[in-house]
Design a protein around this motif. Structure first.
Motif, PDB file in Angstrom:
ATOM      1  N   SER A  39       0.305  -1.166   0.061  1.00  8.41           N
ATOM      2  CA  SER A  39       0.141  -0.104   0.087  1.00  8.41           C
ATOM      3  C   SER A  39       1.057   1.483   0.061  1.00  8.41           C
ATOM      4  O   SER A  39       0.533   2.634   0.901  1.00  8.41           O
ATOM      5  CB  SER A  39      -1.077  -0.249   1.056  1.00  8.41           C
ATOM      6  N   SER A  40       2.325   1.591  -0.610  1.00  9.85           N
ATOM      7  CA  SER A  40       3.038   2.426  -0.275  1.00  9.85           C
ATOM      8  C   SER A  40       2.846   3.221  -1.315  1.00  9.85           C
ATOM      9  O   SER A  40       2.254   4.740  -0.649  1.00  9.85           O
ATOM     10  CB  SER A  40       4.385   1.916  -0.447  1.00  9.85           C
ATOM     11  N   CYS A  41       1.922   3.027  -1.981  1.00  9.75           N
ATOM     12  CA  CYS A  41       1.422   4.251  -3.630  1.00  9.75           C
ATOM     13  C   CYS A  41       0.686   4.726  -2.560  1.00  9.75           C
ATOM     14  O   CYS A  41       0.247   6.379  -3.186  1.00  9.75           O
ATOM     15  CB  CYS A  41       1.684   3.836  -4.264  1.00  9.75           C
ATOM     16  N   VAL A  42      -0.295   4.755  -1.757  1.00 18.65           N
ATOM     17  CA  VAL A  42      -1.208   5.216  -0.764  1.00 18.65           C
ATOM     18  C   VAL A  42      -0.975   5.569   0.087  1.00 18.65           C
ATOM     19  O   VAL A  42      -1.356   6.094   1.581  1.00 18.65           O
ATOM     20  CB  VAL A  42      -2.681   4.361  -1.243  1.00 18.65           C
ATOM     21  N   ARG A  43       0.066   4.841   1.524  1.00 14.32           N
ATOM     22  CA  ARG A  43       0.622   5.246   2.455  1.00 14.32           C
ATOM     23  C   ARG A  43       0.390   6.510   2.563  1.00 14.32           C
ATOM     24  O   ARG A  43       0.041   6.530   3.933  1.00 14.32           O
ATOM     25  CB  ARG A  43       2.101   4.712   3.118  1.00 14.32           C
ATOM     26  N   ASP A  44       0.457   7.162   2.615  1.00 13.92           N
ATOM     27  CA  ASP A  44       0.444   9.254   3.034  1.00 13.92           C
ATOM     28  C   ASP A  44      -1.014   9.105   3.647  1.00 13.92           C
ATOM     29  O   ASP A  44      -1.273   9.897   4.236  1.00 13.92           O
ATOM     30  CB  ASP A  44       1.362  10.304   2.511  1.00 13.92           C
ATOM     31  N   GLN A  45      -2.031   8.681   2.881  1.00 17.64           N
ATOM     32  CA  GLN A  45      -3.613   9.007   2.604  1.00 17.64           C
ATOM     33  C   GLN A  45      -4.228   8.202   3.622  1.00 17.64           C
ATOM     34  O   GLN A  45      -5.184   8.195   4.399  1.00 17.64           O
ATOM     35  CB  GLN A  45      -4.165   8.627   1.371  1.00 17.64           C
ATOM     36  N   LEU A  46      -3.606   7.164   4.052  1.00 19.73           N
ATOM     37  CA  LEU A  46      -3.877   6.233   4.914  1.00 19.73           C
ATOM     38  C   LEU A  46      -3.947   5.674   6.701  1.00 19.73           C
ATOM     39  O   LEU A  46      -3.264   5.557   6.655  1.00 19.73           O
ATOM     40  CB  LEU A  46      -3.365   4.590   4.251  1.00 19.73           C
ATOM     41  N   GLN A  47      -4.184   7.519   6.440  1.00 24.22           N
ATOM     42  CA  GLN A  47      -4.564   7.339   8.422  1.00 24.22           C
ATOM     43  C   GLN A  47      -6.419   7.706   9.027  1.00 24.22           C
ATOM     44  O   GLN A  47      -6.781   8.263   7.994  1.00 24.22           O
ATOM     45  CB  GLN A  47      -3.307   9.169   7.892  1.00 24.22           C
ATOM     46  N   GLY A  48      -6.340   6.985  10.201  1.00 25.89           N
ATOM     47  CA  GLY A  48      -7.668   7.303  10.715  1.00 25.89           C
ATOM     48  C   GLY A  48      -8.759   6.512   9.565  1.00 25.89           C
ATOM     49  O   GLY A  48     -10.161   6.864   8.961  1.00 25.89           O
ATOM     50  N   VAL A  49      -8.000   5.408   9.527  1.00 28.11           N
ATOM     51  CA  VAL A  49      -9.058   4.808   8.444  1.00 28.11           C
ATOM     52  C   VAL A  49     -10.073   4.052   9.632  1.00 28.11           C
ATOM     53  O   VAL A  49      -9.819   3.330  10.942  1.00 28.11           O
ATOM     54  CB  VAL A  49      -8.020   3.376   8.159  1.00 28.11           C
ATOM     55  N   GLN A  50     -11.177   3.721   8.792  1.00 28.07           N
ATOM     56  CA  GLN A  50     -12.389   2.870  10.119  1.00 28.07           C
ATOM     57  C   GLN A  50     -12.726   1.988   9.487  1.00 28.07           C
ATOM     58  O   GLN A  50     -13.169   1.041  10.283  1.00 28.07           O
ATOM     59  CB  GLN A  50     -13.626   4.132   9.435  1.00 28.07           C
ATOM     60  N   ARG A  51     -12.805   1.540   7.823  1.00 27.13           N
ATOM     61  CA  ARG A  51     -13.239   0.146   7.287  1.00 27.13           C
ATOM     62  C   ARG A  51     -12.753  -0.264   6.216  1.00 27.13           C
ATOM     63  O   ARG A  51     -12.464   0.957   5.477  1.00 27.13           O
ATOM     64  CB  ARG A  51     -14.768   0.322   6.917  1.00 27.13           C
ATOM     65  N   VAL A  52     -12.291  -1.240   6.113  1.00 24.44           N
ATOM     66  CA  VAL A  52     -11.330  -2.051   4.830  1.00 24.44           C
ATOM     67  C   VAL A  52     -12.673  -2.917   4.427  1.00 24.44           C
ATOM     68  O   VAL A  52     -12.989  -4.081   4.686  1.00 24.44           O
ATOM     69  CB  VAL A  52      -9.782  -2.288   5.142  1.00 24.44           C
ATOM     70  N   GLN A  53     -12.473  -3.103   3.424  1.00 22.69           N
ATOM     71  CA  GLN A  53     -13.211  -4.042   2.524  1.00 22.69           C
ATOM     72  C   GLN A  53     -12.348  -4.720   1.074  1.00 22.69           C
ATOM     73  O   GLN A  53     -11.785  -3.785   1.188  1.00 22.69           O
ATOM     74  CB  GLN A  53     -14.617  -3.627   1.954  1.00 22.69           C
ATOM     75  N   ALA A  54     -11.917  -5.282   1.063  1.00 21.30           N
ATOM     76  CA  ALA A  54     -11.338  -6.553  -0.290  1.00 21.30           C
ATOM     77  C   ALA A  54     -12.240  -6.844  -1.579  1.00 21.30           C
ATOM     78  O   ALA A  54     -13.155  -7.377  -1.191  1.00 21.30           O
ATOM     79  CB  ALA A  54     -10.672  -7.260   0.478  1.00 21.30           C
ATOM     80  N   THR A  55     -11.918  -7.306  -2.611  1.00 20.69           N
ATOM     81  CA  THR A  55     -11.823  -7.880  -3.609  1.00 20.69           C
ATOM     82  C   THR A  55     -10.882  -9.294  -3.874  1.00 20.69           C
ATOM     83  O   THR A  55     -10.194  -8.966  -2.627  1.00 20.69           O
ATOM     84  CB  THR A  55     -11.602  -6.781  -4.761  1.00 20.69           C
ATOM     85  N   HIS A  56     -11.333  -9.912  -4.884  1.00 18.56           N
ATOM     86  CA  HIS A  56     -10.135 -10.636  -4.783  1.00 18.56           C
ATOM     87  C   HIS A  56      -8.442 -10.439  -4.812  1.00 18.56           C
ATOM     88  O   HIS A  56      -7.557 -10.672  -4.883  1.00 18.56           O
ATOM     89  CB  HIS A  56     -10.214 -11.855  -6.973  1.00 18.56           C
ATOM     90  N   SER A  57      -8.085  -9.087  -5.817  1.00 19.09           N
ATOM     91  CA  SER A  57      -6.786  -8.611  -5.562  1.00 19.09           C
ATOM     92  C   SER A  57      -6.908  -6.811  -5.482  1.00 19.09           C
ATOM     93  O   SER A  57      -6.157  -6.338  -5.594  1.00 19.09           O
ATOM     94  CB  SER A  57      -6.324  -9.237  -7.020  1.00 19.09           C
ATOM     95  N   ALA A  58      -7.778  -6.415  -5.022  1.00 15.90           N
ATOM     96  CA  ALA A  58      -7.416  -5.074  -4.705  1.00 15.90           C
ATOM     97  C   ALA A  58      -8.204  -4.654  -2.915  1.00 15.90           C
ATOM     98  O   ALA A  58      -9.419  -5.404  -2.579  1.00 15.90           O
ATOM     99  CB  ALA A  58      -8.000  -3.843  -5.295  1.00 15.90           C
ATOM    100  N   PHE A  59      -7.706  -3.311  -1.939  1.00 12.19           N
ATOM    101  CA  PHE A  59      -8.652  -2.748  -1.124  1.00 12.19           C
ATOM    102  C   PHE A  59      -9.075  -1.766  -1.209  1.00 12.19           C
ATOM    103  O   PHE A  59      -9.080  -0.794  -2.163  1.00 12.19           O
ATOM    104  CB  PHE A  59      -7.296  -3.057   0.115  1.00 12.19           C
ATOM    105  N   ALA A  60     -10.650  -0.927  -0.722  1.00  8.16           N
ATOM    106  CA  ALA A  60     -10.909   0.419  -0.271  1.00  8.16           C
ATOM    107  C   ALA A  60     -10.823   0.146   0.974  1.00  8.16           C
ATOM    108  O   ALA A  60     -11.563  -0.562   1.863  1.00  8.16           O
ATOM    109  CB  ALA A  60     -11.780   0.090  -1.194  1.00  8.16           C
ATOM    110  N   ALA A  61     -10.190   1.882   1.259  1.00 10.97           N
ATOM    111  CA  ALA A  61     -10.647   1.555   3.259  1.00 10.97           C
ATOM    112  C   ALA A  61     -11.503   3.442   3.221  1.00 10.97           C
ATOM    113  O   ALA A  61     -10.659   4.332   2.090  1.00 10.97           O
ATOM    114  CB  ALA A  61      -9.111   1.972   3.360  1.00 10.97           C
ATOM    115  N   ILE A  62     -12.003   2.886   3.754  1.00 17.19           N
ATOM    116  CA  ILE A  62     -13.423   4.543   4.160  1.00 17.19           C
ATOM    117  C   ILE A  62     -11.800   5.133   5.649  1.00 17.19           C
ATOM    118  O   ILE A  62     -11.654   4.337   6.521  1.00 17.19           O
ATOM    119  CB  ILE A  62     -14.491   3.506   4.549  1.00 17.19           C
ATOM    120  N   LEU A  63     -11.845   5.762   4.956  1.00 12.98           N
ATOM    121  CA  LEU A  63     -11.528   7.178   6.249  1.00 12.98           C
ATOM    122  C   LEU A  63     -12.392   7.770   7.572  1.00 12.98           C
ATOM    123  O   LEU A  63     -13.436   8.041   7.462  1.00 12.98           O
ATOM    124  CB  LEU A  63     -10.475   8.299   5.073  1.00 12.98           C
ATOM    125  N   GLU A  64     -11.040   8.462   8.550  1.00 12.21           N
ATOM    126  CA  GLU A  64     -12.084   9.354   8.737  1.00 12.21           C
ATOM    127  C   GLU A  64     -13.217  10.443   8.914  1.00 12.21           C
ATOM    128  O   GLU A  64     -14.001  10.876   9.096  1.00 12.21           O
ATOM    129  CB  GLU A  64     -11.822   9.165  10.760  1.00 12.21           C
TER     130      GLU A  64
END
Length: 102
Positions: A39-64
């Motif tokens: 997740s290094s390409c989005v590391r600076d955006q991944l602060q205050g993560v509330q939830r994470v969901q996954a597909t076969h080969s990707a993740f999506a996170a909802i932030l605060e």
């Protein structure tokens, strides 16, 4: 990675990677890079993560702030750039094998 996994609140998995939300809202990922393990390409955006969901080969996170960050295989939902402007006030994410809906 094991030394970073303290106070884990939730873990989600793709077919080859994991994402763990920590109590402080940080996210730890590991596994195959092409399955969302890097997740290094989005590391600076991944602060205050509330939830994470996954597909076969990707993740999506909802932030605060109720926005969404995605990473992993773009053909499986790992790139939400084309709809990023619409991804605000998000409460839930659902996934299929290759896509997310928010």
């Amino acid at each position: 990675v094991s030394d970073q996994l303290r106070n884990v609140e939730d873990v989600q998995a793709t077919s080859g990677a994991f994402a763990a939300i920590l109590a402080d809202g940080q996210l730890v990922t590991w596994g195959h890079t092409d399955k969302g393990g890097d997740s290094s390409c989005v590391r600076d955006q991944l602060q205050g993560v509330q939830r994470v969901q996954a597909t076969h080969s990707a993740f999506a996170a909802i932030l605060e702030d109720q926005t969404v960050v995605a990473w992993g295989d773009p053909s499986a939902g790992g790139d939400c750039g084309s709809v990023q402007a619409q991804l605000h006030s998000i409460q839930h994410i659902q996934s299929t094998t290759r896509a997310f809906a928010a």
